[in-house]
Design a protein around this motif. Sequence first.
Motif, PDB file in Angstrom:
ATOM      1  N   ALA A  24       0.808  -1.223   0.000  1.00 15.95           N
ATOM      2  CA  ALA A  24       0.000   0.000   0.000  1.00 15.95           C
ATOM      3  C   ALA A  24       0.838   1.269   0.000  1.00 15.95           C
ATOM      4  N   ALA A  25       2.080   1.196   0.489  1.00 14.53           N
ATOM      5  CA  ALA A  25       2.931   2.383   0.559  1.00 14.53           C
ATOM      6  C   ALA A  25       3.483   2.804  -0.793  1.00 14.53           C
ATOM      7  N   THR A  26       3.328   1.987  -1.815  1.00 14.53           N
ATOM      8  CA  THR A  26       3.838   2.335  -3.140  1.00 14.53           C
ATOM      9  C   THR A  26       3.202   3.637  -3.626  1.00 14.53           C
ATOM     10  N   GLY A  27       4.049   4.557  -4.031  1.00 16.33           N
ATOM     11  CA  GLY A  27       3.560   5.852  -4.493  1.00 16.33           C
ATOM     12  C   GLY A  27       3.361   6.876  -3.405  1.00 16.33           C
ATOM     13  N   LEU A  28       3.637   6.511  -2.155  1.00 16.30           N
ATOM     14  CA  LEU A  28       3.433   7.416  -1.017  1.00 16.30           C
ATOM     15  C   LEU A  28       4.763   7.683  -0.310  1.00 16.30           C
ATOM     16  N   PRO A  29       4.825   8.719   0.530  1.00 14.44           N
ATOM     17  CA  PRO A  29       6.081   9.034   1.225  1.00 14.44           C
ATOM     18  C   PRO A  29       6.439   7.975   2.262  1.00 14.44           C
ATOM     19  N   ASP A  30       7.682   8.040   2.747  1.00  9.72           N
ATOM     20  CA  ASP A  30       8.077   7.187   3.868  1.00  9.72           C
ATOM     21  C   ASP A  30       7.115   7.387   5.031  1.00  9.72           C
ATOM     22  N   GLY A  31       6.909   6.319   5.816  1.00  6.32           N
ATOM     23  CA  GLY A  31       6.012   6.426   6.960  1.00  6.32           C
ATOM     24  C   GLY A  31       5.613   5.064   7.466  1.00  6.32           C
ATOM     25  N   ASP A  32       4.536   5.024   8.219  1.00  7.84           N
ATOM     26  CA  ASP A  32       4.027   3.795   8.825  1.00  7.84           C
ATOM     27  C   ASP A  32       2.805   3.316   8.047  1.00  7.84           C
ATOM     28  N   TYR A  33       2.801   2.018   7.687  1.00  9.48           N
ATOM     29  CA  TYR A  33       1.745   1.463   6.852  1.00  9.48           C
ATOM     30  C   TYR A  33       1.358   0.075   7.359  1.00  9.48           C
ATOM     31  N   ARG A  34       0.417  -0.543   6.633  1.00  8.19           N
ATOM     32  CA  ARG A  34      -0.033  -1.897   6.948  1.00  8.19           C
ATOM     33  C   ARG A  34       0.132  -2.778   5.716  1.00  8.19           C
ATOM     34  N   LEU A  35       0.509  -4.038   5.935  1.00 11.63           N
ATOM     35  CA  LEU A  35       0.495  -5.066   4.908  1.00 11.63           C
ATOM     36  C   LEU A  35      -0.304  -6.215   5.478  1.00 11.63           C
ATOM     37  N   GLY A  36      -1.550  -6.374   5.005  1.00 15.17           N
ATOM     38  CA  GLY A  36      -2.431  -7.331   5.650  1.00 15.17           C
ATOM     39  C   GLY A  36      -2.651  -6.907   7.091  1.00 15.17           C
ATOM     40  N   ARG A  37      -2.267  -7.765   8.041  1.00 12.01           N
ATOM     41  CA  ARG A  37      -2.448  -7.447   9.457  1.00 12.01           C
ATOM     42  C   ARG A  37      -1.158  -6.964  10.117  1.00 12.01           C
ATOM     43  N   ALA A  38      -0.087  -6.778   9.326  1.00 16.23           N
ATOM     44  CA  ALA A  38       1.220  -6.415   9.882  1.00 16.23           C
ATOM     45  C   ALA A  38       1.480  -4.921   9.790  1.00 16.23           C
ATOM     46  N   ASP A  39       2.137  -4.369  10.802  1.00 10.98           N
ATOM     47  CA  ASP A  39       2.597  -2.982  10.776  1.00 10.98           C
ATOM     48  C   ASP A  39       3.933  -2.926  10.042  1.00 10.98           C
ATOM     49  N   VAL A  40       4.046  -1.980   9.127  1.00  9.71           N
ATOM     50  CA  VAL A  40       5.223  -1.864   8.281  1.00  9.71           C
ATOM     51  C   VAL A  40       5.752  -0.432   8.353  1.00  9.71           C
ATOM     52  N   VAL A  41       7.067  -0.307   8.416  1.00 11.06           N
ATOM     53  CA  VAL A  41       7.727   0.994   8.413  1.00 11.06           C
ATOM     54  C   VAL A  41       8.499   1.134   7.101  1.00 11.06           C
ATOM     55  N   VAL A  42       8.282   2.239   6.403  1.00 11.02           N
ATOM     56  CA  VAL A  42       8.981   2.502   5.144  1.00 11.02           C
ATOM     57  C   VAL A  42       9.956   3.646   5.355  1.00 11.02           C
ATOM     58  N   ARG A  43      11.234   3.378   5.063  1.00  8.67           N
ATOM     59  CA  ARG A  43      12.287   4.385   5.177  1.00  8.67           C
ATOM     60  C   ARG A  43      13.157   4.290   3.926  1.00  8.67           C
ATOM     61  N   GLY A  44      13.331   5.401   3.259  1.00  5.95           N
ATOM     62  CA  GLY A  44      14.122   5.389   2.039  1.00  5.95           C
ATOM     63  C   GLY A  44      13.560   4.471   0.975  1.00  5.95           C
ATOM     64  N   GLY A  45      12.236   4.317   0.978  1.00  4.88           N
ATOM     65  CA  GLY A  45      11.575   3.455   0.007  1.00  4.88           C
ATOM     66  C   GLY A  45      11.657   1.978   0.323  1.00  4.88           C
ATOM     67  N   GLU A  46      12.294   1.608   1.431  1.00  2.59           N
ATOM     68  CA  GLU A  46      12.416   0.204   1.819  1.00  2.59           C
ATOM     69  C   GLU A  46      11.405  -0.118   2.907  1.00  2.59           C
ATOM     70  N   ALA A  47      10.594  -1.155   2.684  1.00  2.00           N
ATOM     71  CA  ALA A  47       9.533  -1.536   3.620  1.00  2.00           C
ATOM     72  C   ALA A  47      10.006  -2.672   4.508  1.00  2.00           C
ATOM     73  N   ARG A  48       9.881  -2.487   5.836  1.00  2.00           N
ATOM     74  CA  ARG A  48      10.268  -3.519   6.794  1.00  2.00           C
ATOM     75  C   ARG A  48       9.215  -3.625   7.883  1.00  2.00           C
ATOM     76  N   LEU A  49       9.079  -4.856   8.421  1.00  2.00           N
ATOM     77  CA  LEU A  49       8.143  -5.067   9.512  1.00  2.00           C
ATOM     78  C   LEU A  49       8.561  -4.243  10.724  1.00  2.00           C
ATOM     79  N   ALA A  50       7.586  -3.578  11.331  1.00  2.00           N
ATOM     80  CA  ALA A  50       7.877  -2.790  12.523  1.00  2.00           C
ATOM     81  C   ALA A  50       8.348  -3.682  13.666  1.00  2.00           C
ATOM     82  N   ALA A  51       7.870  -4.925  13.717  1.00  2.00           N
ATOM     83  CA  ALA A  51       8.159  -5.812  14.837  1.00  2.00           C
ATOM     84  C   ALA A  51       9.607  -6.283  14.870  1.00  2.00           C
ATOM     85  N   ASP A  52      10.164  -6.664  13.699  1.00  2.40           N
ATOM     86  CA  ASP A  52      11.503  -7.262  13.711  1.00  2.40           C
ATOM     87  C   ASP A  52      12.410  -6.829  12.570  1.00  2.40           C
TER      88      ASP A  52
END
Length: 413
Positions: free
Chosen positions: A303-331
Motif C-alpha cells: 500500500a505504501a507504493t507511491g506514497l512518502p516514507d512512513g508507517d503502513y499496513r500489509l495485511g495485518r502487519a505494521d510496516v515501516v517505510v524508510r528510504g523506500g524500503e519496507a520492513r516489519l515494525a516488529a523485527d
Amino acid sequence: MTTSEASGRLVIRGHLISDDRSIGDGAVAFDGDRIAFAGPAAEFETLPEAGSYAGVDVPAGSLLLPGLVDLHCHGAAGGDFASADPAMVRRAVDFLHQAGTTTLLASLVSAPPEAMLEAAGTLAGLAEEGLVEGIHAEGPFLAASRCGAQDPSVLTDPDPGFVDALVAVSRGQLRTMTYAPELADADGLVEQLAQHGVVPSIGHTDADLETTAASLRLAREELASAGFDGFTERPTVTHLFNAMTPPHHRRPGAVTACLEAAATGGAVVELIADGHHLAPETVRAVFALAGPEAVALVTDSMAATGLPDGDYRLGRADVVVRGGEARLAADGRLAGGTATLLEVLRSTVEAGVPLAEAVVSATCVPATVLGLADEVGALHAGFRADLLVLSPDLRLRAVYRRGVELEPNNRAT
C-alpha cells in the motif's frame, strides 16, 4: 487526460521495443481498444488506411513499449488488496495503471480463511470488470520458518476444502497460488490447483533441492495435462531468493532447484529487482543463467507504493517505510516492495541487463504465465492497445490502456 473510452484511430511514432523486436523508427496504430499496426513507420505509411489515423505528437527519441504485466503486487497509493474495501482497492489499481502496469494480478497475503475469502470476492468483481487480470493468493500454505512478512499464526498445511472455497468465491479469477512444497500433501494441492486452472508457485519454503525439484516436475506435469486453452505449462517461483533456502555448495537448497528448472524451461522465476530485495549482481546473474524468457519481473508492491516514507499496513502487519524500503515494525524483516514495475524495469537495466531483455521479462513472459500471450505483453496487430511512451532514460511520458490515454501519476514521471 483520462478518458472513459478508446480514442478512435491513433498512430504514435518512436523507437519500438517489444518481444524480440527493436525498430528505431517504429509506429504503433490503435483502432479503438486494439492495435491495428505495430512495425516500421515506413511500412505503416504505405497502408491505404494510414491517412485515417490521427498522429500523436511525442518528444523525439521516445521509446514505445508494451504495457507492463505484474504477477505479484499487493496494493499501492494507500490501498491494500487484502482489504475488502472496494474504494481503496480501486484507488490502488488506478495508480498502478497510471504508472504503466496495464495488466496485473491482485495479490492476497495469508490471513484467516474468512478474511481471504472476503477479499477474494471483492477482487473477483474487479477482475470481472477487466480492471485486474485475476487474483494471486500468497499462502496460506507456507512454511512458518520462511514466512517473511506473512503472519505465521495463520499459516497451515494444505486444506482442500479451503482451496475449493477460495476458487468458488473467486468465480474463476484465482490465477496463481504460492505454496511451500515440503508441507503435508503439497502434491495433492498442486494437482488440485492445476485441475482448477490455477498456476502453482513455489515460495516461502524451507524445502531442500530434492523436494523443490520434485514439486516443480509434478507441477509441470499437472499443468501440461490440465487441458485449458492457452494455459501455461510452467509453474512459477515466488520472488526467487527471498523467503526460501539459499544455495550452499554442499546443500544446494530450493534456490538452486528453481534456477535449474528455469534454465531448462521448467519454471518461470519472479525477481523483485527493486534495488532492495536483490543485489544488482544477483539480478544480472539470473538473467545470464536462466535467460529473460524464464524471468518475470515483479514488484511485490504494498500500500505504501507511491506514497512518502512512513508507517503502513500489509495485511495485518505494521510496516515501516524508510528510504523506500519496507520492513516489519516488529523485527525489521523486508515486507514487500514500494517500487512500481516501471521502476523495477529501470533498476534491472541499471543492474546491467539489456533493455530488450528486461522488457521481455516485464511484459511477454508474465503474459504467457497468465495465458495471455496472444492478448497482452507485446505490440502486435490484434493485441490490446496497451502502450507506454517513455523517455530514453525510461521515464513515463504517456500510458494507454485498451486504447484509453491515462494521466501519468506523479510517481511515474
